[in-house]
Scaffold this motif. Structure first.
Motif, PDB file in Angstrom:
ATOM      1  N   GLN A 187       0.843  -1.196   0.000  1.00 36.85           N
ATOM      2  CA  GLN A 187       0.000   0.000   0.000  1.00 36.85           C
ATOM      3  C   GLN A 187       0.873   1.239   0.000  1.00 36.85           C
ATOM      4  N   VAL A 219       0.743   5.454   0.386  1.00 33.39           N
ATOM      5  CA  VAL A 219      -0.061   6.562   0.873  1.00 33.39           C
ATOM      6  C   VAL A 219       0.689   7.861   0.618  1.00 33.39           C
ATOM      7  N   SER A 240       1.045  12.049   0.637  1.00 41.68           N
ATOM      8  CA  SER A 240       0.661  13.205   1.443  1.00 41.68           C
ATOM      9  C   SER A 240       1.481  14.403   0.997  1.00 41.68           C
ATOM     10  N   CYS A 267       5.497   9.766  -0.040  1.00 39.14           N
ATOM     11  CA  CYS A 267       4.805   8.512  -0.354  1.00 39.14           C
ATOM     12  C   CYS A 267       5.338   7.452   0.599  1.00 39.14           C
ATOM     13  N   GLY A 320      -0.633   4.514  -5.461  1.00 40.69           N
ATOM     14  CA  GLY A 320      -1.335   5.164  -4.375  1.00 40.69           C
ATOM     15  C   GLY A 320      -2.618   5.766  -4.880  1.00 40.69           C
ATOM     16  N   GLN A 321      -3.366   6.375  -3.968  1.00 39.61           N
ATOM     17  CA  GLN A 321      -4.662   6.938  -4.343  1.00 39.61           C
ATOM     18  C   GLN A 321      -4.543   8.372  -4.828  1.00 39.61           C
ATOM     19  N   THR A 324      -2.683  12.519  -4.496  1.00 39.10           N
ATOM     20  CA  THR A 324      -2.821  13.728  -3.695  1.00 39.10           C
ATOM     21  C   THR A 324      -2.931  14.916  -4.650  1.00 39.10           C
TER      22      THR A 324
END
Length: 115
Positions: A3, A5, A7, A22, A106-107, A109
């Protein structure tokens, strides 16, 4: 399964700076490459910067001299330092991990640069 993530995105004025992070749930030292991609509205996702396992990097021509990608294997984190941002840098920025046998995303930003 890894995963990722991201930011650090946000709204910034032209000429400003942001640093994206990340964080990976698994070891990034085993990856072939870690990268940042971006997708602006109505456009295809494009490569921004990539850093390979031995530390070499490559950048999109549009960001050369302004963006710097780095990695901290001890923290399983990849960074993208973005300086002298321009309105055309506005996009959703995605982290990518290429392990060869599989690629993870990732999703994203959001980065918005106002003129």
């Amino acid at each position: 399964q890894v995963q990722l993530v991201e930011s650090g995105g946000g709204l910034v004025q032209a000429g400003g700076s942001l640093r994206l992070s990340c964080a990976a749930s698994g070891s990034i030292s085993n990856s072939n490459a870690m990268g940042w991609y971006r997708q602006a509205p109505g456009k295809q996702r494009e490569l921004v910067a990539r850093i390979f396992s031995r530390g070499s990097t490559n950048y999109a021509d549009s960001v050369k001299g302004r963006f710097t990608i780095s990695r901290d294997n001890s923290k399983n984190t990849v960074y993208l330092q973005m300086n002298n941002l321009k309105p055309e840098d506005t996009a959703v920025y995605y982290c990518n991990a290429d392990y060869g046998w599989r690629t993870f995303w990732g999703q994203g930003t959001q980065v918005t640069v106002s003129s």
